[in-house]
Design an enzyme around this catalytic site. Structure first.
Site, mmCIF file in Angstrom:
data_model
loop_
_atom_site.group_PDB
_atom_site.id
_atom_site.type_symbol
_atom_site.label_atom_id
_atom_site.label_comp_id
_atom_site.label_asym_id
_atom_site.label_seq_id
_atom_site.Cartn_x
_atom_site.Cartn_y
_atom_site.Cartn_z
ATOM 1 N N SER A 142 -4.383 -14.672 9.029
ATOM 2 C CA SER A 142 -3.305 -13.912 8.424
ATOM 3 C C SER A 142 -3.457 -12.468 8.876
ATOM 4 O O SER A 142 -4.527 -12.078 9.365
ATOM 5 C CB SER A 142 -3.423 -13.993 6.894
ATOM 6 O OG SER A 142 -2.606 -13.036 6.256
ATOM 7 N N TYR A 155 -8.313 -14.377 -0.932
ATOM 8 C CA TYR A 155 -7.527 -14.708 0.256
ATOM 9 C C TYR A 155 -7.915 -13.798 1.410
ATOM 10 O O TYR A 155 -8.170 -14.259 2.535
ATOM 11 C CB TYR A 155 -6.039 -14.567 -0.073
ATOM 12 C CG TYR A 155 -5.098 -15.026 1.012
ATOM 13 C CD1 TYR A 155 -4.770 -16.373 1.141
ATOM 14 C CD2 TYR A 155 -4.503 -14.122 1.887
ATOM 15 C CE1 TYR A 155 -3.883 -16.803 2.122
ATOM 16 C CE2 TYR A 155 -3.611 -14.548 2.868
ATOM 17 C CZ TYR A 155 -3.307 -15.876 2.979
ATOM 18 O OH TYR A 155 -2.431 -16.296 3.954
#
Length: 260
Positions: A142, A155
């Site tokens: 990401s 995350y």
């Protein structure tokens, strides 16, 4: 066809980014394994691909369970004659400030993103090494592999960790012709991101429109979400690249949100 007769094991591929990658890989000649927690959805996606003339199969897997990972990889390798490409894409999102994050949710996030990547890598490398024809390991990172955002401590931590794993796999796999890379998308409007919009609006005390405009897309050059097609095209680049020139690298796909 850039992936003719290559076998691609793709986690979380019954929907979203993973499904888009599976569709593109199948179009490029790969035999595609739809590995997903939802077996019914995995079979349905495999059936869609089969209807186009592609070779595809669905397998059920919880990527945090070593027994299930090993069994599904073995099933795929037996059916299609090996494993050439791993796309570790399965993921979830939970958003809270650090002080409100439960330890259970922290561990769940790291298990799915990091343990899942490790377990699928370990299972697939065994086949890639034994086959002697090289391979490609692709992790779905990401922009949060490079940058941090509010409310996403586990995350961000997990996505940063994938870069370290990829670099190690790249070094260890080189003598076997196995490459490892990380794709780092910006916000892609999948169900995972859709779920975050009201959650962040509530936590930050702003409207959902403000979350999209001022949080998710604020730093892009065009105010556009990254698309599943954007990400799939990069996955194909890494999967089909013929040498070790790009191994160990991560590529940001974010409409200019994060630039290196």
């Amino acid at each position: 066809m850039q992936l003719k007769d290559k076998v691609a094991y793709i986690t979380g591929s019954a929907s979203g980014i993973g499904k888009e990658i599976a569709i593109l890989f199948a179009r490029e000649g790969a035999k595609v394994v739809i590995a997903d927690l939802n077996k019914q959805a995995a079979d349905a996606t495999a059936a869609e691909l089969q209807a186009t003339g592609a070779q595809a199969m669905g397998v059920a897997v919880d990527v945090t369970r070593e027994d299930q990972v090993d069994a599904s990889v073995e099933e795929a390798a037996k059916a299609f004659g090996g494993i050439d490409i791993l796309v570790s894409n399965a993921g979830v999102q939970i958003v809270h400030p650090v002080e409100e994050f439960s330890f259970a949710d922290w561990k769940k996030m790291l298990a799915i993103h990091l343990d899942g990547a490790f377990l699928t890598t370990k299972a697939c490398l065994k086949h890639m090494y034994a086959q002697g024809r090289g391979g490609s390991v692709i992790y779905m990172g990401s922009v949060h592999s490079k940058e941090a955002s509010l409310l996403k401590a586990p995350y961000v931590t997990a996505k940063h960790g994938l870069i370290g794993l990829a670099k190690t796999v790249a070094k260890e796999g080189a003598k076997h012709g196995v490459r490892a890379n990380v794709i780092c998308p910006g916000f892609v409007r999948t169900p995972l991101v859709e779920k975050q919009i009201p959650e962040q609006a509530k936590t930050l005390g702003i409207t959902e429109e403000q979350v999209v405009r001022n949080v998710m897309l604020k730093e892009t050059v065009d105010g556009e979400f990254t698309t599943t097609d954007d990400v799939a095209r990069v996955a194909l680049l890494f999967a089909a690249f013929p040498t070790n020139a790009l191994t160990g690298q991560s590529l940001v796909v974010s409409h200019g949100w994060f630039m290196q």
